[in-house]
Scaffold this active site. Structure first.
Site, PDB file in Angstrom:
ATOM      1  N   TYR A  32     -36.298 -94.074 -22.162  1.00 56.18           N
ATOM      2  CA  TYR A  32     -36.994 -93.405 -23.268  1.00 56.18           C
ATOM      3  C   TYR A  32     -38.280 -92.733 -22.786  1.00 56.18           C
ATOM      4  O   TYR A  32     -38.565 -91.578 -23.134  1.00 56.18           O
ATOM      5  CB  TYR A  32     -37.307 -94.413 -24.383  1.00 56.18           C
ATOM      6  CG  TYR A  32     -38.144 -93.811 -25.469  1.00 56.18           C
ATOM      7  CD1 TYR A  32     -37.626 -92.807 -26.294  1.00 56.18           C
ATOM      8  CD2 TYR A  32     -39.477 -94.199 -25.655  1.00 56.18           C
ATOM      9  CE1 TYR A  32     -38.414 -92.214 -27.267  1.00 56.18           C
ATOM     10  CE2 TYR A  32     -40.255 -93.616 -26.627  1.00 56.18           C
ATOM     11  CZ  TYR A  32     -39.729 -92.620 -27.433  1.00 56.18           C
ATOM     12  OH  TYR A  32     -40.511 -92.032 -28.379  1.00 56.18           O
ATOM     13  N   SER A 114     -49.541 -90.531 -32.474  1.00 58.30           N
ATOM     14  CA  SER A 114     -48.253 -90.037 -32.960  1.00 58.30           C
ATOM     15  C   SER A 114     -47.928 -90.548 -34.358  1.00 58.30           C
ATOM     16  O   SER A 114     -48.222 -91.701 -34.686  1.00 58.30           O
ATOM     17  CB  SER A 114     -47.146 -90.482 -32.002  1.00 58.30           C
ATOM     18  OG  SER A 114     -45.873 -90.277 -32.571  1.00 58.30           O
ATOM     19  N   TYR A 137     -45.612 -85.060 -37.829  1.00 63.68           N
ATOM     20  CA  TYR A 137     -44.282 -84.468 -37.992  1.00 63.68           C
ATOM     21  C   TYR A 137     -44.125 -84.201 -39.484  1.00 63.68           C
ATOM     22  O   TYR A 137     -44.238 -85.141 -40.290  1.00 63.68           O
ATOM     23  CB  TYR A 137     -43.185 -85.440 -37.548  1.00 63.68           C
ATOM     24  CG  TYR A 137     -42.953 -85.501 -36.057  1.00 63.68           C
ATOM     25  CD1 TYR A 137     -42.642 -84.356 -35.329  1.00 63.68           C
ATOM     26  CD2 TYR A 137     -43.006 -86.722 -35.380  1.00 63.68           C
ATOM     27  CE1 TYR A 137     -42.408 -84.423 -33.967  1.00 63.68           C
ATOM     28  CE2 TYR A 137     -42.767 -86.787 -34.011  1.00 63.68           C
ATOM     29  CZ  TYR A 137     -42.466 -85.635 -33.313  1.00 63.68           C
ATOM     30  OH  TYR A 137     -42.228 -85.694 -31.960  1.00 63.68           O
ATOM     31  N   THR A 163     -46.617 -80.996 -34.769  1.00 60.13           N
ATOM     32  CA  THR A 163     -45.621 -80.733 -33.721  1.00 60.13           C
ATOM     33  C   THR A 163     -44.474 -79.924 -34.314  1.00 60.13           C
ATOM     34  O   THR A 163     -43.825 -80.358 -35.265  1.00 60.13           O
ATOM     35  CB  THR A 163     -45.121 -82.056 -33.116  1.00 60.13           C
ATOM     36  OG1 THR A 163     -46.248 -82.726 -32.553  1.00 60.13           O
ATOM     37  CG2 THR A 163     -44.086 -81.814 -32.028  1.00 60.13           C
ATOM     38  N   LYS A 237     -48.476 -77.757 -32.081  1.00 61.65           N
ATOM     39  CA  LYS A 237     -48.075 -78.245 -30.744  1.00 61.65           C
ATOM     40  C   LYS A 237     -46.601 -77.910 -30.515  1.00 61.65           C
ATOM     41  O   LYS A 237     -45.748 -78.236 -31.342  1.00 61.65           O
ATOM     42  CB  LYS A 237     -48.266 -79.758 -30.669  1.00 61.65           C
ATOM     43  CG  LYS A 237     -47.703 -80.410 -29.414  1.00 61.65           C
ATOM     44  CD  LYS A 237     -48.076 -81.884 -29.353  1.00 61.65           C
ATOM     45  CE  LYS A 237     -47.524 -82.575 -28.122  1.00 61.65           C
ATOM     46  NZ  LYS A 237     -46.110 -82.917 -28.225  1.00 61.65           N
ATOM     47  N   SER A 259     -46.716 -76.321 -25.097  1.00 63.09           N
ATOM     48  CA  SER A 259     -46.018 -77.555 -24.722  1.00 63.09           C
ATOM     49  C   SER A 259     -44.527 -77.361 -24.909  1.00 63.09           C
ATOM     50  O   SER A 259     -44.096 -76.645 -25.819  1.00 63.09           O
ATOM     51  CB  SER A 259     -46.509 -78.694 -25.643  1.00 63.09           C
ATOM     52  OG  SER A 259     -45.690 -79.847 -25.531  1.00 63.09           O
ATOM     53  N   HIS A 261     -42.839 -80.330 -25.087  1.00 63.34           N
ATOM     54  CA  HIS A 261     -42.559 -81.718 -25.476  1.00 63.34           C
ATOM     55  C   HIS A 261     -42.162 -82.546 -24.239  1.00 63.34           C
ATOM     56  O   HIS A 261     -41.326 -83.440 -24.309  1.00 63.34           O
ATOM     57  CB  HIS A 261     -41.425 -81.737 -26.515  1.00 63.34           C
ATOM     58  CG  HIS A 261     -41.584 -82.796 -27.570  1.00 63.34           C
ATOM     59  ND1 HIS A 261     -41.929 -82.522 -28.864  1.00 63.34           N
ATOM     60  CD2 HIS A 261     -41.412 -84.139 -27.527  1.00 63.34           C
ATOM     61  CE1 HIS A 261     -41.952 -83.643 -29.577  1.00 63.34           C
ATOM     62  NE2 HIS A 261     -41.652 -84.635 -28.777  1.00 63.34           N
ATOM     63  N   GLY A 293     -47.834 -81.144 -20.353  1.00 63.13           N
ATOM     64  CA  GLY A 293     -46.562 -81.055 -19.628  1.00 63.13           C
ATOM     65  C   GLY A 293     -46.787 -81.033 -18.131  1.00 63.13           C
ATOM     66  O   GLY A 293     -47.208 -80.016 -17.582  1.00 63.13           O
ATOM     67  N   GLY A 294     -46.552 -82.164 -17.473  1.00 65.70           N
ATOM     68  CA  GLY A 294     -46.566 -82.209 -16.017  1.00 65.70           C
ATOM     69  C   GLY A 294     -47.918 -82.432 -15.386  1.00 65.70           C
ATOM     70  O   GLY A 294     -48.036 -82.396 -14.160  1.00 65.70           O
ATOM     71  N   ARG A 296     -50.467 -84.313 -13.630  1.00 68.25           N
ATOM     72  CA  ARG A 296     -50.497 -85.586 -12.889  1.00 68.25           C
ATOM     73  C   ARG A 296     -51.691 -85.694 -11.954  1.00 68.25           C
ATOM     74  O   ARG A 296     -51.910 -86.733 -11.337  1.00 68.25           O
ATOM     75  CB  ARG A 296     -49.216 -85.735 -12.035  1.00 68.25           C
ATOM     76  CG  ARG A 296     -47.920 -85.692 -12.833  1.00 68.25           C
ATOM     77  CD  ARG A 296     -47.764 -86.906 -13.748  1.00 68.25           C
ATOM     78  NE  ARG A 296     -46.538 -86.882 -14.502  1.00 68.25           N
ATOM     79  CZ  ARG A 296     -46.394 -86.344 -15.720  1.00 68.25           C
ATOM     80  NH1 ARG A 296     -47.429 -85.784 -16.321  1.00 68.25           N
ATOM     81  NH2 ARG A 296     -45.239 -86.380 -16.346  1.00 68.25           N
ATOM     82  N   ARG A 316     -46.676 -89.017 -20.265  1.00 61.77           N
ATOM     83  CA  ARG A 316     -46.025 -90.158 -19.611  1.00 61.77           C
ATOM     84  C   ARG A 316     -46.959 -91.012 -18.746  1.00 61.77           C
ATOM     85  O   ARG A 316     -46.854 -92.248 -18.792  1.00 61.77           O
ATOM     86  CB  ARG A 316     -44.851 -89.670 -18.763  1.00 61.77           C
ATOM     87  CG  ARG A 316     -43.692 -89.130 -19.615  1.00 61.77           C
ATOM     88  CD  ARG A 316     -42.557 -88.670 -18.714  1.00 61.77           C
ATOM     89  NE  ARG A 316     -41.466 -88.071 -19.439  1.00 61.77           N
ATOM     90  CZ  ARG A 316     -41.414 -86.782 -19.816  1.00 61.77           C
ATOM     91  NH1 ARG A 316     -42.435 -85.972 -19.538  1.00 61.77           N
ATOM     92  NH2 ARG A 316     -40.366 -86.321 -20.458  1.00 61.77           N
TER      93      ARG A 316
HETATM   94  C1  LIG Z   1     -41.999 -91.293 -24.539  1.00 60.82           C
HETATM   95  C2  LIG Z   1     -42.539 -90.050 -25.170  1.00 60.82           C
HETATM   96  C3  LIG Z   1     -42.707 -89.991 -26.542  1.00 60.82           C
HETATM   97  C4  LIG Z   1     -43.218 -88.843 -27.135  1.00 60.82           C
HETATM   98  N1  LIG Z   1     -43.446 -88.855 -28.475  1.00 60.82           N
HETATM   99  C5  LIG Z   1     -44.013 -87.758 -29.052  1.00 60.82           C
HETATM  100  C6  LIG Z   1     -44.360 -87.778 -30.420  1.00 60.82           C
HETATM  101  O1  LIG Z   1     -44.178 -88.769 -31.119  1.00 60.82           O
HETATM  102  N2  LIG Z   1     -44.918 -86.650 -30.935  1.00 60.82           N
HETATM  103  C7  LIG Z   1     -45.161 -85.528 -30.183  1.00 60.82           C
HETATM  104  O2  LIG Z   1     -45.661 -84.542 -30.686  1.00 60.82           O
HETATM  105  N3  LIG Z   1     -44.860 -85.501 -28.871  1.00 60.82           N
HETATM  106  C8  LIG Z   1     -44.303 -86.582 -28.293  1.00 60.82           C
HETATM  107  N4  LIG Z   1     -44.043 -86.569 -26.942  1.00 60.82           N
HETATM  108  C9  LIG Z   1     -44.410 -85.386 -26.127  1.00 60.82           C
HETATM  109  C10 LIG Z   1     -45.853 -85.511 -25.597  1.00 60.82           C
HETATM  110  O3  LIG Z   1     -46.793 -85.355 -26.623  1.00 60.82           O
HETATM  111  C11 LIG Z   1     -46.167 -84.444 -24.549  1.00 60.82           C
HETATM  112  O4  LIG Z   1     -45.832 -83.177 -25.067  1.00 60.82           O
HETATM  113  C12 LIG Z   1     -45.484 -84.650 -23.210  1.00 60.82           C
HETATM  114  O5  LIG Z   1     -45.291 -86.008 -22.923  1.00 60.82           O
HETATM  115  C13 LIG Z   1     -46.334 -84.015 -22.114  1.00 60.82           C
HETATM  116  O6  LIG Z   1     -45.697 -84.058 -20.886  1.00 60.82           O
HETATM  117  P1  LIG Z   1     -46.006 -85.181 -19.758  1.00 60.82           P
HETATM  118  O7  LIG Z   1     -45.329 -86.438 -20.234  1.00 60.82           O
HETATM  119  O8  LIG Z   1     -45.374 -84.581 -18.550  1.00 60.82           O
HETATM  120  O9  LIG Z   1     -47.497 -85.331 -19.638  1.00 60.82           O
HETATM  121  C14 LIG Z   1     -43.524 -87.715 -26.335  1.00 60.82           C
HETATM  122  C15 LIG Z   1     -43.353 -87.779 -24.951  1.00 60.82           C
HETATM  123  C16 LIG Z   1     -42.872 -88.930 -24.359  1.00 60.82           C
HETATM  124  C17 LIG Z   1     -42.727 -88.981 -22.861  1.00 60.82           C
END
Ligand SMILES: Cc1cc2nc3c(=O)[nH]c(=O)nc-3n(C[C@H](O)[C@H](O)[C@H](O)COP(=O)(O)O)c2cc1C
Length: 375
Positions: A32, A114, A137, A163, A237, A259, A261, A293-294, A296, A316
């Protein structure tokens, strides 16, 4: 999962947290957290995009008297690295989002909570010592949606992050293979009492999408409706295309988060970093543009800012840090990212965020023309 708040001595950067978290999370939780949509090409591209760009070192200047502080929507931030909204922090730590927000406070990082957090938005706000935004959401039940907004306002959240890129789940093949079962919407802490009437579900021979499901998903008019119903700043977003960025402004958005996501919705959508310049170009400085996004490394933060982002969000790595060392892990991760960012600023001859721009990128490292931006 064994619980320890000790940070292993060999954990010194974001990827180290991922390595250790992989050993500690259950296979389902790991699928997940780590997974993306389909073949996960976009997950990969998000990171690779940063590796394609070289920075331009500058020597013998001075960055004395500089800093990383910024103001966004009337709130003060010590640095431009925020925690992205992610659901279900209890897979990583029994205290869930409270552990995360305590870590965020330690590192003076803003956090986006979230809709699908494991704790209520009020519980999380009660433990916060740092600016919080609420990720919304838009639910099929618009009355319920508005009540969520009111709750966020009452709890002191400083902005709404709506989002818009996930009206449906992506094809999460990694989760399917691991047997991960997402909780029902109405079982989420913030969504108790929500009656969901439409689901993306199809029997053999039926359409999964064109069966009434889309009649109730959010549309542009809902953004204008939200704008008219709250005084909180609204960021959208999940914008990648310049066309949508223009529509976002037309419908009253106060900010945009570029983004995809984390590559979890539409596989083969572009890396966020690749989409950033196009959005920055059409926004023309009218509202802040952020990116996730990405990210690190601190150098990734610098590159995103050089291409026009005002701030970045990290997803993440925060979950992995939470899984490895709870609040201490989250604080340490964010502190390391900030240190890396500041070091990169100094080595590229930059004292303040306002001085960061495309001139800090090494032209030979860029694909021709793609990254020329004006701010
Ligand atoms: C496990 C997980 C759950 C996420 N849940 C949501 C969420 O509930 N709402 C949302 O807008 N984005 C969600 N995202 C997206 C993150 O907000 C974000 O756009 C993304 O993780 C950024 O990339 P990165 O993980 O490479 O930093 C989720 C991402 C992950 C990895």
């Amino acid at each position: 999962m064994s619980r320890s708040y000790e940070i292993p001595a060999d954990v010194v950067c974001a990827d180290d947290y991922e390595r250790v978290a992989r050993e500690r999370l259950s296979p389902q939780a790991l699928a997940y957290y780590a997974g993306g949509a389909a073949d996960e090409l976009t997950v990969d591209w998000n990171r690779r995009a940063f590796g394609r760009i070289a920075l331009k070192p500058r020597v013998l200047g001075t960055a004395a008297g500089g800093g990383t502080g910024l103001s966004l929507f009337g709130q003060e931030f010590a640095h431009p690295i925020l925690i992205a909204p992610t659901a279900h922090h209890r897979f990583a730590d029994p205290d869930g989002e409270i552990a995360t927000v305590v870590g965020a406070g330690g590192a003076k990082a803003g956090m986006v909570v979230s809709t699908e957090a494991d704790l209520t938005l009020e519980e999380i706000a009660g433990a916060a010592r740092t600016p919080l935004w609420f990720q919304l959401y838009i639910q099929h039940d618009r009355g319920f949606t508005l009540e969520l907004v009111r709750r966020a306002e009452r709890a002191g959240y400083g902005a709404l992050v709506v989002t818009v890129d996930a009206p449906v789940f992506g094809m999460r093949n990694r989760e399917q293979r691991a047997g991960y079962q997402p909780p029902k919407l109405s079982e989420h802490a913030n969504l108790k009492g929500l009656h969901t009437t439409y689901f993306a579900h199809a029997e053999l021979g039926e359409s999964i999408m064109f069966n009434g499901f889309l009649d109730v998903t959010a549309q542009w008019a809902d953004i204008a409706w939200l704008r008219a119903n709250t005084t909180l700043p609204i960021l959208l977003k999940g914008i990648l295309s310049p066309e949508d960025a223009v529509l976002a402004l037309e419908h009253g958005a106060d900010g945009i988060i570029v983004s995809n996501h984390g590559g979890r919705v539409l596989d083969t959508s572009p890396a966020s970093l690749d989409a950033l310049p196009g959005v920055v170009r059409v926004v023309e400085g009218r509202v802040p543009v952020l990116l996730d996004g990405g990210i690190r490394r601190g150098t990734d933060v610098l590159k995103a800012l050089a291409l026009g982002a005002r701030a970045v969000l990290v997803g993440r790595p925060c979950l992995y840090a939470l899984a490895v060392a709870g609040p201490a892990g989250v604080a340490h991760l964010l502190h390391v990212l900030r240190c890396e960012f500041e070091i990169a600023m100094v080595l590229t001859g930059c004292a303040k965020l306002e001085e960061i721009g495309p001139h800090m990128l090494w032209d030979d490292g860029l694909r021709e023309g793609q990254y020329s931006v004006s701010r």
